[in-house]
Write an enzyme that holds these catalytic residues in place. Structure first.
Site, short mmCIF file in Angstrom:
data_model
loop_
_atom_site.label_atom_id
_atom_site.label_comp_id
_atom_site.label_asym_id
_atom_site.label_seq_id
_atom_site.Cartn_x
_atom_site.Cartn_y
_atom_site.Cartn_z
N ASP A 176 0.85 -1.19 0.00
CA ASP A 176 0.00 0.00 0.00
C ASP A 176 0.89 1.24 0.00
O ASP A 176 1.74 1.41 0.89
CB ASP A 176 -0.89 -0.04 1.25
CG ASP A 176 -2.05 0.93 1.16
OD1 ASP A 176 -3.20 0.47 1.11
OD2 ASP A 176 -1.79 2.16 1.13
N ILE A 177 0.70 2.08 -1.01
CA ILE A 177 1.54 3.29 -1.10
C ILE A 177 1.16 4.22 0.06
O ILE A 177 -0.02 4.45 0.34
CB ILE A 177 1.34 4.00 -2.45
CG1 ILE A 177 1.73 3.05 -3.60
CG2 ILE A 177 2.17 5.28 -2.52
CD1 ILE A 177 1.49 3.63 -4.99
N GLU A 219 -4.44 2.57 -4.45
CA GLU A 219 -2.98 2.47 -4.33
C GLU A 219 -2.56 1.15 -3.69
O GLU A 219 -1.50 1.04 -3.11
CB GLU A 219 -2.44 3.66 -3.52
CG GLU A 219 -2.84 3.69 -2.05
CD GLU A 219 -4.18 4.37 -1.76
OE1 GLU A 219 -5.08 4.36 -2.64
OE2 GLU A 219 -4.31 4.89 -0.64
#
Ligand SMILES: [Mg+2]
Length: 295
Positions: A176-177, A219
């Site tokens: 997960d960004i 994301e």
């Protein structure tokens, strides 16, 4: 690479070798040709590389006739989608109906006319290629060209079943960004998309054949690492984590959080496996982001 390898593959099945030779002569400039003179052999060739894109199937053959071959091909998920054109001496509506009911896409009667054979084969090969392309598009994330959630949900259970059957290690990584919302807010969605593409590129570059890299949405990404134990997974992820940190796509500082877990004996479905990876990535967020947690 041999350019002829790009040609679609047609499997010709007929108990009379002279008939095969005749049809092969019409088609061999445009297609790669495989041949079988009996039903059983044709079933083997249908699942052997190069997999045929189309099968021209004679109906009247001793031992196993064309109808039987067609039934067997349609019952096997691996071969069910290969279009079949029946070729027969019979010019009979009832026979034709039966063939189409069994799932053939078309029907050509002997004596064969080259222009007709070519036209029919061309038409059905084109249809198949279009269908394959659509299917591929439905399973690929259009922004990042990684697989999408849909593909993952279809494929992951097979990966899990395989890993269990072969007692081979399988690891799942949730990625997960970090603070992606603020990337979009500060730089706009165009730049946000470029960041997603760049991060996806790093993920993809670090997968091997047999691994699955998917964008789950937003994301969030997921990696399924085949034949990979937890130690190897962690060292691979540490490499990816570092590569993302150094990437600075569009000049933007980007990091990501990672949750990793291995397939365990009590995981009998995708869900429990997935939930552990999800839990681990939450832990990575809670513990300060840009880090890996194991669950
Ligand atoms: Mg025959």
């Amino acid at each position: 690479m041999n350019p002829t390898n790009d040609k679609p593959v047609v499997l010709l099945v007929d108990d009379v070798a002279a008939n095969i030779q005749l049809v092969a002569n019409f088609l061999n400039d445009q297609y790669r040709i495989k041949v079988a003179t009996e039903g059983k052999k044709s079933l083997q060739l249908a699942v052997t590389e190069p997999i045929p894109d189309l099968i021209l199937l004679d109906i009247e053959m001793p031992v196993m006739d064309g109808y039987e071959v067609c039934r067997a091909l349609k019952q096997d998920a691996e071969t069910a989608d290969i279009p079949i054109i029946f070729v027969t001496a019979k010019d009979d509506d009832a026979e034709e109906e039966l063939g189409l009911e069994l799932g053939a896409v078309d029907y050509i009667t002997k004596p064969l006319r080259p222009a007709i054979v070519r036209a029919r084969v061309n038409a059905h090969i084109t249809l198949k290629q279009q269908r394959d392309q659509l299917q591929k598009m439905a399973l690929i994330d259009q922004l990042t060209h990684l697989y999408n959630r849909h593909y993952l949900i279809e494929t992951a259970p097979l990966k899990i079943a395989n890993a269990i059957r072969h007692e081979s290690p399988l690891c799942m990584v949730m990625i997960d960004i970090d603070f992606f919302k603020s990337v979009n807010d500060l730089y706009g969605h165009d730049k946000g998309d470029k960041v997603l593409q760049a991060v996806a590129g790093v993920i993809k570059a670090n997968t091997r054949q047999g691994d699955i890299a998917a964008r789950l949405g937003g994301e969030e990404f997921l990696l399924l690492l085949d034949h990979c134990d937890i130690e190897a997974a962690i060292s691979k992820i540490e490499f990816i984590r570092n590569a993302i940190e150094e990437l600075k796509p569009e000049g933007i500082n980007v990091t990501a959080s990672f949750g990793v877990t291995k397939l365990m004996d009590h995981d009998d479905d995708f869900d429990s496996f997935y939930k552990r990876a999800d839990k681990a990535v939450y832990l990575a967020k809670d513990n300060g982001r840009n880090r890996i947690e194991i669950s």
